[in-house]
Structure formats: C-alpha cells, structure tokens
Design a protein around this motif. Structure first.
Motif, PDB file in Angstrom:
ATOM      1  N   GLU A 179     -43.403 -16.194  38.649  1.00 43.76           N
ATOM      2  CA  GLU A 179     -42.493 -15.754  37.595  1.00 43.76           C
ATOM      3  C   GLU A 179     -41.880 -14.395  37.910  1.00 43.76           C
ATOM      4  O   GLU A 179     -40.833 -14.046  37.391  1.00 43.76           O
ATOM      5  N   ASP A 180     -42.535 -13.613  38.759  1.00 42.47           N
ATOM      6  CA  ASP A 180     -42.044 -12.274  39.094  1.00 42.47           C
ATOM      7  C   ASP A 180     -41.788 -12.190  40.586  1.00 42.47           C
ATOM      8  O   ASP A 180     -42.539 -12.718  41.392  1.00 42.47           O
ATOM      9  N   SER A 181     -40.723 -11.514  40.959  1.00 45.42           N
ATOM     10  CA  SER A 181     -40.435 -11.307  42.372  1.00 45.42           C
ATOM     11  C   SER A 181     -40.714  -9.854  42.722  1.00 45.42           C
ATOM     12  O   SER A 181     -40.831  -9.000  41.855  1.00 45.42           O
ATOM     13  N   ASP A 182     -40.804  -9.608  44.029  1.00 44.91           N
ATOM     14  CA  ASP A 182     -41.035  -8.243  44.510  1.00 44.91           C
ATOM     15  C   ASP A 182     -39.751  -7.611  45.007  1.00 44.91           C
ATOM     16  O   ASP A 182     -39.763  -6.546  45.569  1.00 44.91           O
ATOM     17  N   SER A 183     -38.640  -8.263  44.791  1.00 40.59           N
ATOM     18  CA  SER A 183     -37.384  -7.830  45.374  1.00 40.59           C
ATOM     19  C   SER A 183     -36.429  -7.294  44.315  1.00 40.59           C
ATOM     20  O   SER A 183     -36.429  -7.733  43.178  1.00 40.59           O
ATOM     21  N   ALA A 184     -35.614  -6.357  44.727  1.00 38.64           N
ATOM     22  CA  ALA A 184     -34.552  -5.861  43.852  1.00 38.64           C
ATOM     23  C   ALA A 184     -33.198  -6.369  44.336  1.00 38.64           C
ATOM     24  O   ALA A 184     -32.166  -5.912  43.888  1.00 38.64           O
ATOM     25  N   GLU A 185     -33.224  -7.304  45.284  1.00 40.11           N
ATOM     26  CA  GLU A 185     -32.004  -7.893  45.821  1.00 40.11           C
ATOM     27  C   GLU A 185     -31.597  -9.090  44.978  1.00 40.11           C
ATOM     28  O   GLU A 185     -32.431  -9.925  44.626  1.00 40.11           O
ATOM     29  N   TYR A 186     -30.310  -9.198  44.674  1.00 40.12           N
ATOM     30  CA  TYR A 186     -29.804 -10.315  43.883  1.00 40.12           C
ATOM     31  C   TYR A 186     -28.607 -10.914  44.584  1.00 40.12           C
ATOM     32  O   TYR A 186     -27.882 -10.193  45.254  1.00 40.12           O
ATOM     33  N   PRO A 187     -28.381 -12.201  44.492  1.00 35.93           N
ATOM     34  CA  PRO A 187     -29.060 -13.174  43.645  1.00 35.93           C
ATOM     35  C   PRO A 187     -30.432 -13.535  44.207  1.00 35.93           C
ATOM     36  O   PRO A 187     -30.705 -13.336  45.395  1.00 35.93           O
ATOM     37  N   GLN A 188     -31.269 -14.123  43.350  1.00 33.65           N
ATOM     38  CA  GLN A 188     -32.569 -14.625  43.741  1.00 33.65           C
ATOM     39  C   GLN A 188     -33.007 -15.713  42.765  1.00 33.65           C
ATOM     40  O   GLN A 188     -32.492 -15.800  41.654  1.00 33.65           O
ATOM     41  N   ILE A 189     -33.940 -16.534  43.228  1.00 34.70           N
ATOM     42  CA  ILE A 189     -34.450 -17.639  42.429  1.00 34.70           C
ATOM     43  C   ILE A 189     -35.965 -17.519  42.371  1.00 34.70           C
ATOM     44  O   ILE A 189     -36.606 -17.260  43.391  1.00 34.70           O
ATOM     45  N   SER A 190     -36.527 -17.702  41.185  1.00 35.12           N
ATOM     46  CA  SER A 190     -37.978 -17.809  41.068  1.00 35.12           C
ATOM     47  C   SER A 190     -38.288 -19.109  40.339  1.00 35.12           C
ATOM     48  O   SER A 190     -37.492 -19.593  39.544  1.00 35.12           O
ATOM     49  N   SER A 248     -34.427 -23.809  48.714  1.00 30.24           N
ATOM     50  CA  SER A 248     -34.176 -23.025  49.928  1.00 30.24           C
ATOM     51  C   SER A 248     -32.848 -23.370  50.599  1.00 30.24           C
ATOM     52  O   SER A 248     -32.375 -22.623  51.455  1.00 30.24           O
ATOM     53  N   GLN A 249     -32.232 -24.471  50.208  1.00 29.35           N
ATOM     54  CA  GLN A 249     -30.962 -24.892  50.806  1.00 29.35           C
ATOM     55  C   GLN A 249     -29.806 -23.942  50.515  1.00 29.35           C
ATOM     56  O   GLN A 249     -28.794 -23.978  51.191  1.00 29.35           O
ATOM     57  N   PHE A 250     -29.942 -23.108  49.505  1.00 36.89           N
ATOM     58  CA  PHE A 250     -28.818 -22.309  49.026  1.00 36.89           C
ATOM     59  C   PHE A 250     -28.696 -20.948  49.699  1.00 36.89           C
ATOM     60  O   PHE A 250     -27.772 -20.201  49.408  1.00 36.89           O
ATOM     61  N   GLY A 251     -29.629 -20.612  50.581  1.00 35.04           N
ATOM     62  CA  GLY A 251     -29.552 -19.342  51.290  1.00 35.04           C
ATOM     63  C   GLY A 251     -29.810 -18.136  50.404  1.00 35.04           C
ATOM     64  O   GLY A 251     -29.387 -17.029  50.712  1.00 35.04           O
ATOM     65  N   ILE A 252     -30.482 -18.353  49.303  1.00 37.92           N
ATOM     66  CA  ILE A 252     -30.821 -17.301  48.345  1.00 37.92           C
ATOM     67  C   ILE A 252     -32.336 -17.122  48.379  1.00 37.92           C
ATOM     68  O   ILE A 252     -33.051 -18.125  48.439  1.00 37.92           O
ATOM     69  N   PRO A 253     -32.847 -15.887  48.358  1.00 33.74           N
ATOM     70  CA  PRO A 253     -34.305 -15.707  48.364  1.00 33.74           C
ATOM     71  C   PRO A 253     -34.966 -16.450  47.199  1.00 33.74           C
ATOM     72  O   PRO A 253     -34.497 -16.407  46.070  1.00 33.74           O
TER      73      PRO A 253
END
Length: 134
Positions: free
Chosen positions: A29-40, A19-24
């Motif tokens: 294994e799957d996200s609900d977002s189409a916003e990138y970048p992202q981390i799972s 969470s330190q990186f300011g990225i969702p």
C-alpha cells in the motif's frame, strides 16, 4: 507444478500486467519512492464462497492505486488506467482458475504528500477456485 497460494498467484499475475506500462510498480500500500507516476497494489481475501460441495472457491479483491502529479498529462494517465482495468478483467493465473466478478473505481485527489497527486483507485473482485474434488 510449484504449489503457491492463490494470493501469491494473483499478485504475480497482476504484477506481470502492471509492469507492461513502464511505470514503477510496488506490491504494497505504501511505496518508498517520490517519483511519479507510480502504481501500488495489494490483495484482500474477503471470503470463501463455495458454489458446490466439490469446489473450494474464495473471493479476492485486487486493489490498484495509480498515482501521478496533478499537473501531469491527465489523458495519458486515464488511457493507462482504462487499459489496466481492461487487462485485469481478463487476468489468467498460472495455477488456479480465476474468474472476474466485478470492479469499483474512482479518481481522487491525494494531498498526503508534499505534492498534490491525482489518484486512480481500482478494486477488482475475483473468484478463485482453489480445489476441485471429483
């Protein structure tokens, strides 16, 4: 002290780092977002590996996937990935003794969405002592 499982403790501690990186960050294994970048990320419990009769130790693998659009800034993504790898190698859990034992990483192209993504896959292995009997 709250009695939580080693898996939950590992997930919670990893979430604090990611969470330190300011990225969702998504804890599946799957996200609900189409916003990138992202981390799972998710955890696999691989085996019990007791080194002595007085210790219950298990091996866990923390899997982290960092996704970004292929045409975005590759340098920023790789800098973040390097820092994530370094921080997770020194992960401290709140209730258990955790020892880093190795990692595997790779960069891939992901075409499973409508956009072509760059995917950095990191798998870090840990040994977690669940109980020490004296």
């Amino acid at each position: 002290m709250v009695n939580i499982s080693p898996t939950r403790d590992l997930m919670t501690s990893a979430l604090k780092v990611l969470s330190q990186f300011g990225i969702p960050v998504f804890d599946t294994e799957d996200s609900d977002s189409a916003e990138y970048p992202q981390i799972s990320f998710y955890v696999e419990n691989s085996s019990n590996n007791n080194i002595s009769k007085n210790e219950v130790r298990s091996a866990y693998t923390l899997c982290v996937d960092y996704y970004d659009i292929k045409n975005n800034n590759n340098d920023q993504m790789m800098d973040n990935c390097y820092e994530i790898k370094q921080l997770l190698q020194h992960l401290n859990l709140s209730n258990y003794n955790c020892r880093y034992s190795g990692y595997d990483d790779r960069t891939l192209t992901d075409t499973s969405t409508s956009q072509i993504l760059r995917r950095y896959n990191l798998m870090i292995d840990y040994y977690i002592s669940e109980r020490i009997v004296i």
